[in-house]
Design a protein around this motif. Structure first.
Motif, short mmCIF file in Angstrom:
data_model
loop_
_atom_site.label_atom_id
_atom_site.label_comp_id
_atom_site.label_asym_id
_atom_site.label_seq_id
_atom_site.Cartn_x
_atom_site.Cartn_y
_atom_site.Cartn_z
N GLY A 197 0.96 -1.09 0.05
CA GLY A 197 0.00 -0.01 -0.06
C GLY A 197 0.83 1.39 0.11
O GLY A 197 1.93 1.25 0.09
N TRP A 204 -9.62 -9.70 -1.98
CA TRP A 204 -9.12 -8.39 -1.42
C TRP A 204 -10.44 -7.92 -1.29
O TRP A 204 -11.51 -7.90 -2.07
CB TRP A 204 -8.30 -7.63 -2.37
N ARG A 250 -12.00 -3.97 0.79
CA ARG A 250 -11.71 -2.66 1.04
C ARG A 250 -12.69 -2.03 1.95
O ARG A 250 -13.72 -2.19 1.85
CB ARG A 250 -11.28 -1.68 -0.03
N SER A 295 -13.71 2.07 3.41
CA SER A 295 -13.46 3.52 3.61
C SER A 295 -14.04 4.13 4.87
O SER A 295 -15.04 3.43 5.23
CB SER A 295 -13.96 4.33 2.24
N ARG A 316 -17.44 -2.46 4.66
CA ARG A 316 -16.16 -3.11 3.91
C ARG A 316 -16.86 -4.05 2.61
O ARG A 316 -17.98 -4.59 2.64
CB ARG A 316 -15.45 -4.41 4.71
N ASP A 347 -10.87 5.33 -4.83
CA ASP A 347 -10.18 3.99 -4.51
C ASP A 347 -9.55 3.87 -3.29
O ASP A 347 -8.79 2.79 -2.49
CB ASP A 347 -9.10 3.31 -5.60
N ALA A 354 -8.89 3.58 0.46
CA ALA A 354 -9.34 2.76 1.41
C ALA A 354 -8.36 1.97 2.08
O ALA A 354 -7.13 2.20 1.74
CB ALA A 354 -10.31 1.78 0.85
N TYR A 395 -7.18 -1.83 2.42
CA TYR A 395 -7.38 -2.83 1.54
C TYR A 395 -7.09 -4.05 2.51
O TYR A 395 -5.84 -4.22 2.90
CB TYR A 395 -6.40 -3.09 0.40
N TYR A 396 -7.74 -5.20 2.54
CA TYR A 396 -7.64 -6.20 3.65
C TYR A 396 -7.56 -7.49 2.53
O TYR A 396 -8.59 -7.76 1.58
CB TYR A 396 -8.91 -6.63 4.25
N GLY A 439 -4.60 -5.47 6.82
CA GLY A 439 -4.90 -4.28 6.13
C GLY A 439 -3.92 -3.80 5.82
O GLY A 439 -2.73 -3.49 6.57
N GLN A 448 -2.92 0.40 3.79
CA GLN A 448 -3.64 1.69 3.33
C GLN A 448 -3.54 2.11 2.05
O GLN A 448 -2.18 1.92 1.57
CB GLN A 448 -3.37 2.94 4.58
#
Length: 115
Positions: free
Chosen positions: A9, A36, A38, A40, A45, A89, A91, A93-94, A108, A110
Motif C-alpha cells: 500500500g 481483497w 476494502r 473507507s 467493507r 479507491d 481505502a 485494503y484487506y 490491512g 492503506q
C-alpha cells in the motif's frame, strides 16, 4: 497458525498504479478462495476481487478493467494489481482467505489516491 500478511500500500496520484501482495500460510492458499476487500471511513467493507482455487475470478463493478487479481502458488501469494487509480479507491485494503472451516483476514494496508 493461519496468517495473511499484506504489503504494497501507499500514496499514489490519480491515474497511477500500485500492486498489493498477500503472503498466505499454506493451509489457506491451497484449500480455498482468496481475495481483497476494502473499507473507507464511514462505509462498509466491500469485495474488490476474488480468485478461487479453479482460477476463476470475480471483480467489483467499480474496479473491472482496472484491477487484476492473481495468485502465485509457488510463493503462496495473492496479488492485486491496480491501474488507473482514482481518489474513490482510497481505502484500507484487506486480504481475505476462506477455507471450508473458517474465513481469515489480514491486518490491512492503506491505499491513498491523492494529488
Amino acid at each position: 497458525q493461519v496468517q495473511l500478511v499484506e504489503s504494497g500500500g501507499g500514496l499514489v496520484q490519480p491515474g497511477g498504479s500500485l500492486r498489493l501482495s498477500c503472503a498466505a500460510s499454506g493451509s489457506i492458499f491451497s484449500s480455498g478462495a482468496m481475495g481483497w476487500y476494502r473499507q473507507s471511513p464511514g462505509k462498509e467493507r466491500e469485495l474488490v476481487a476474488l480468485i478461487r482455487r479453479s482460477g476463476s475470478t470475480t471483480y467489483a463493478d467499480s474496479v473491472k478493467g482496472r484491477f487484476t487479481i492473481s495468485r502465485d502458488s509457488a510463493k503462496n501469494t495473492v496479488y492485486l494489481q491496480m491501474y488507473s487509480l482514482k481518489p474513490e479507491d482510497t481505502a484500507v485494503y484487506y486480504c481475505y482467505g476462506s477455507t471450508p472451516y473458517a474465513n481469515y483476514w489480514g491486518q490491512g494496508t492503506q491505499v491513498t489516491v491523492s494529488s
